[in-house]
Design a protein around this motif. Structure first.
Motif, PDB file in Angstrom:
ATOM      1  N   ALA A  20       0.826  -1.203   0.000  1.00 52.16           N
ATOM      2  CA  ALA A  20       0.000   0.000   0.000  1.00 52.16           C
ATOM      3  C   ALA A  20       0.861   1.253   0.000  1.00 52.16           C
ATOM      4  O   ALA A  20       1.966   1.273   0.560  1.00 52.16           O
ATOM      5  CB  ALA A  20      -0.925   0.009   1.215  1.00 52.16           C
ATOM      6  N   VAL A  21       0.331   2.310  -0.620  1.00 49.48           N
ATOM      7  CA  VAL A  21       0.966   3.627  -0.631  1.00 49.48           C
ATOM      8  C   VAL A  21      -0.066   4.662  -0.181  1.00 49.48           C
ATOM      9  O   VAL A  21      -1.264   4.388  -0.112  1.00 49.48           O
ATOM     10  CB  VAL A  21       1.485   3.999  -2.046  1.00 49.48           C
ATOM     11  N   ARG A  22       0.398   5.862   0.109  1.00 47.87           N
ATOM     12  CA  ARG A  22      -0.529   6.958   0.425  1.00 47.87           C
ATOM     13  C   ARG A  22      -1.367   7.306  -0.797  1.00 47.87           C
ATOM     14  O   ARG A  22      -0.928   7.138  -1.928  1.00 47.87           O
ATOM     15  CB  ARG A  22       0.253   8.204   0.854  1.00 47.87           C
ATOM     16  N   LYS A  23      -2.560   7.820  -0.546  1.00 47.81           N
ATOM     17  CA  LYS A  23      -3.400   8.252  -1.650  1.00 47.81           C
ATOM     18  C   LYS A  23      -2.718   9.343  -2.479  1.00 47.81           C
ATOM     19  O   LYS A  23      -2.917   9.443  -3.693  1.00 47.81           O
ATOM     20  CB  LYS A  23      -4.743   8.771  -1.111  1.00 47.81           C
ATOM     21  N   SER A  34       0.422   1.974  -9.338  1.00 48.96           N
ATOM     22  CA  SER A  34       0.328   0.526  -9.546  1.00 48.96           C
ATOM     23  C   SER A  34       1.614  -0.144  -9.110  1.00 48.96           C
ATOM     24  O   SER A  34       2.648   0.519  -8.917  1.00 48.96           O
ATOM     25  CB  SER A  34       0.062   0.210 -11.018  1.00 48.96           C
ATOM     26  N   LEU A  35       1.560  -1.475  -8.969  1.00 48.40           N
ATOM     27  CA  LEU A  35       2.773  -2.210  -8.622  1.00 48.40           C
ATOM     28  C   LEU A  35       3.811  -2.082  -9.724  1.00 48.40           C
ATOM     29  O   LEU A  35       5.009  -1.981  -9.456  1.00 48.40           O
ATOM     30  CB  LEU A  35       2.446  -3.683  -8.366  1.00 48.40           C
ATOM     31  N   ILE A  64      -4.143   0.539  -2.212  1.00 50.82           N
ATOM     32  CA  ILE A  64      -3.585  -0.814  -2.227  1.00 50.82           C
ATOM     33  C   ILE A  64      -3.177  -1.158  -3.656  1.00 50.82           C
ATOM     34  O   ILE A  64      -3.999  -1.080  -4.582  1.00 50.82           O
ATOM     35  CB  ILE A  64      -4.601  -1.834  -1.685  1.00 50.82           C
ATOM     36  N   LEU A  65      -1.928  -1.555  -3.833  1.00 58.16           N
ATOM     37  CA  LEU A  65      -1.401  -1.853  -5.158  1.00 58.16           C
ATOM     38  C   LEU A  65      -1.492  -3.332  -5.520  1.00 58.16           C
ATOM     39  O   LEU A  65      -1.673  -3.672  -6.686  1.00 58.16           O
ATOM     40  CB  LEU A  65       0.062  -1.408  -5.261  1.00 58.16           C
ATOM     41  N   ALA A  66      -1.345  -4.202  -4.533  1.00 56.36           N
ATOM     42  CA  ALA A  66      -1.364  -5.640  -4.816  1.00 56.36           C
ATOM     43  C   ALA A  66      -1.565  -6.419  -3.526  1.00 56.36           C
ATOM     44  O   ALA A  66      -1.283  -5.923  -2.429  1.00 56.36           O
ATOM     45  CB  ALA A  66      -0.070  -6.076  -5.491  1.00 56.36           C
ATOM     46  N   VAL A  67      -2.050  -7.647  -3.681  1.00 61.68           N
ATOM     47  CA  VAL A  67      -2.234  -8.567  -2.564  1.00 61.68           C
ATOM     48  C   VAL A  67      -1.149  -9.632  -2.626  1.00 61.68           C
ATOM     49  O   VAL A  67      -0.893 -10.205  -3.693  1.00 61.68           O
ATOM     50  CB  VAL A  67      -3.620  -9.251  -2.643  1.00 61.68           C
ATOM     51  N   GLN A  95      10.015   2.373 -10.768  1.00 60.99           N
ATOM     52  CA  GLN A  95      10.746   3.403 -10.026  1.00 60.99           C
ATOM     53  C   GLN A  95      11.902   2.796  -9.236  1.00 60.99           C
ATOM     54  O   GLN A  95      12.984   3.383  -9.134  1.00 60.99           O
ATOM     55  CB  GLN A  95       9.804   4.160  -9.088  1.00 60.99           C
ATOM     56  N   ALA A  96      11.674   1.609  -8.684  1.00 65.19           N
ATOM     57  CA  ALA A  96      12.737   0.936  -7.931  1.00 65.19           C
ATOM     58  C   ALA A  96      13.909   0.570  -8.839  1.00 65.19           C
ATOM     59  O   ALA A  96      15.072   0.625  -8.425  1.00 65.19           O
ATOM     60  CB  ALA A  96      12.183  -0.309  -7.261  1.00 65.19           C
TER      61      ALA A  96
END
Length: 317
Positions: A126-129, A135-136, A213-216, A142-143
């Protein structure tokens, strides 16, 4: 005469064990949660404790003994008086992962006996709004562009989100700046405040907050979050299962363990508990003691191999 004495001693021990089980519990029960208050494990423990108190007709108190990736709380149960009045409500990670990630823990894994599995805890990224990461795929891109710059928070060394994110990084050929906390509840304000770029968190710690939430971390989407992709949809293997259950000191009498196991099963079948779990996006998944122990034994081998493949294996315990 010696044979008679040994027979009498055995019969007396059996009688005492049966009597203890019949009267158990003789006073309040303490549930130790090895993570901070407010996190997903803690919230589920409190929902479970209400049912257990009703079933066993006694007071049940939840005590958070957090720190060191859950190992402090586990050690408290491993060293507790073995009468079944101090129990552990925990993910399996301090037992099946921490010894391989930390090298030395303040207990032997077999000093804790599993009573039952209660639920499987889904974890998410998860990231801030307000984050520009939508997205993931964008997070991983970016990484790659800025190796080691993106920071993330997790619930501590040896936790499922820690190991799952390490697996994500290796599988995607990226690196993150990981920051360990003492549970989800401590990660959330750091994430909301922009002090870390993303969090690897229990889903119940995330829903309802100002987060995206980007991914489970799993092999399928969650019923309550049908638009959020599973990690396997990106070609990443689902590395670890977050088994959560009830444990006691291995010295607790079998008859007392049996009574706790039955109470555990009854609690997980209660409509009130299942409703509470559903509201927290948790998956109730009861397993009896024998089946749970067998799953944990398999997890030991799987997790050790995974940790070794990630270059994180430490020895010394």
């Amino acid at each position: 005469m010696r044979t008679t004495n040994r027979l009498f001693a055995a019969l007396f021990a059996a009688f005492c064990g049966t009597a203890a089980a019949q009267t158990y519990p003789v006073h309040s029960i303490e549930i130790i949660v090895p993570y901070s208050a407010g996190g997903s494990v803690d919230v589920m423990a409190r929902a479970f404790s209400r049912e257990l108190a009703d079933i066993l007709s006694t007071q049940v108190v939840v005590n958070n003994r957090d720190g060191a990736g859950g190992t402090i709380g586990v050690a408290a149960v491993a060293n507790a008086r073995p009468d079944g009045h101090i129990v552990l409500f925990s993910p399996s990670s301090p037992l099946t992962q921490a010894p391989y990630l930390m090298g030395r823990v303040p207990y032997q894994p077999d000093s804790i006996t599993p009573i039952c599995q209660i639920f499987e805890n889904p974890f998410v990224i998860a990231v801030r709004k307000e984050s520009p990461i939508q997205s993931l795929k964008e997070l991983l891109d970016q990484a790659r562009a800025q190796p080691g710059k993106l920071s993330y928070g997790h619930a501590g060394p040896g936790s499922v989100p820690h190991l799952a994110t390490a697996n994500l990084a290796k599988s995607s050929n990226v690196s993150f700046n990981e920051i360990a906390f003492r549970g989800d509840a401590q990660v959330i304000p750091q994430l909301l405040g922009g002090h870390v770029d993303f969090g690897a968190l229990g889903v119940s710690s995330v829903v309802g907050k100002d987060l995206r939430i980007l991914a489970v971390y799993g092999d399928k989407r969650l019923p309550g979050l049908p638009d959020v992709p599973a990690i396997t949809e990106f070609g990443i293997k689902h590395a670890v299962i977050a088994r959560n259950g009830l444990y006691v000191n291995r010295g607790v009498a079998q008859a007392t363990r049996d009574k706790l196991e039955q109470a555990c099963r009854t609690a997980t079948e209660k409509t009130e508990f299942q409703t509470a779990a559903s509201q927290l996006y948790q998956q109730v998944s009861y397993l009896n003691s024998a089946t749970f122990a067998a799953r944990l034994a398999g997890d030991h081998d799987t997790n050790r191999a995974l940790i070794q493949s990630l270059g994180l294996l430490k020895t010394g315990n």
